[in-house]
Design a protein around this motif. Sequence first.
Motif, PDB file in Angstrom:
ATOM      1  N   LEU A 142      -1.851   4.607   6.215  1.00 41.75           N
ATOM      2  CA  LEU A 142      -0.956   5.135   5.193  1.00 41.75           C
ATOM      3  C   LEU A 142       0.459   4.867   5.670  1.00 41.75           C
ATOM      4  CD1 LEU A 142      -1.093   8.088   2.981  1.00 41.75           C
ATOM      5  CD2 LEU A 142       0.686   8.268   4.698  1.00 41.75           C
ATOM      6  N   GLY A 181       2.789   5.518   0.658  1.00 40.60           N
ATOM      7  CA  GLY A 181       1.745   6.507   0.398  1.00 40.60           C
ATOM      8  C   GLY A 181       2.270   7.921   0.524  1.00 40.60           C
ATOM      9  N   LEU A 201      -3.475   2.613   2.186  1.00 41.40           N
ATOM     10  CA  LEU A 201      -2.586   3.079   1.124  1.00 41.40           C
ATOM     11  C   LEU A 201      -1.172   2.703   1.552  1.00 41.40           C
ATOM     12  CD1 LEU A 201      -1.797   4.506  -1.437  1.00 41.40           C
ATOM     13  CD2 LEU A 201      -2.207   6.696  -0.314  1.00 41.40           C
ATOM     14  N   ASP A 202      -0.645   1.663   0.894  1.00 42.56           N
ATOM     15  CA  ASP A 202       0.653   1.126   1.273  1.00 42.56           C
ATOM     16  C   ASP A 202       1.410   0.673   0.028  1.00 42.56           C
ATOM     17  OD1 ASP A 202      -0.579  -1.290   0.559  1.00 42.56           O
ATOM     18  OD2 ASP A 202      -0.892  -1.912   2.631  1.00 42.56           O
ATOM     19  N   LEU A 230      -9.106   6.792   4.154  1.00 43.27           N
ATOM     20  CA  LEU A 230      -8.001   5.877   4.422  1.00 43.27           C
ATOM     21  C   LEU A 230      -8.003   5.462   5.885  1.00 43.27           C
ATOM     22  CD1 LEU A 230      -4.981   7.410   2.473  1.00 43.27           C
ATOM     23  CD2 LEU A 230      -6.403   5.446   1.840  1.00 43.27           C
ATOM     24  N   ALA A 236      -0.234   1.584  -3.611  1.00 45.53           N
ATOM     25  CA  ALA A 236       0.212   2.907  -4.055  1.00 45.53           C
ATOM     26  C   ALA A 236       0.186   3.044  -5.583  1.00 45.53           C
ATOM     27  CB  ALA A 236       1.606   3.214  -3.517  1.00 45.53           C
ATOM     28  N   LEU A 265      -7.843  12.057   1.375  1.00 44.94           N
ATOM     29  CA  LEU A 265      -7.338  11.007   2.258  1.00 44.94           C
ATOM     30  C   LEU A 265      -8.326  10.607   3.346  1.00 44.94           C
ATOM     31  CD1 LEU A 265      -3.726  12.438   2.760  1.00 44.94           C
ATOM     32  CD2 LEU A 265      -4.504  10.791   1.041  1.00 44.94           C
TER      33      LEU A 265
END
Length: 115
Positions: free
Chosen positions: A59, A63, A27-28, A56, A32, A53
């Motif tokens: 992050l 995120g 999640l970047d 993942l 996002a 989360l």
Amino acid sequence: MSRNSPAFGVRAQAVERAHVVAPRGELDLFTAAEVQEALRARPVGSDVVVLDLRALTFLDTSGMRLVVETLHELDGSGVRFALVRGGTDVQRLFTLARLDERLPFFDDLDAALAA
């Protein structure tokens, strides 16, 4: 599946009156927006939004900003926001920013739904 990151995916599902969004992978900055779209696509009548989360692997601050913005968007709307803790690498950023105790984190999905 996001076109930007082949290991990334996001799943959204209704669990009773909750809208549960579970991203997988990183999640970047590049992913996002896809998670944000899934969070905002909650069904009418949902009174809880849960961001899970656990799947993942990474992050970044994009995120983290998404989490904080979602909390602010839902604040006062009558819809509760809950987070299921990610792994150590994911939680580290929240800890460094001193948000780990300020955000509504739970250890598992059942706890997030029950709170």
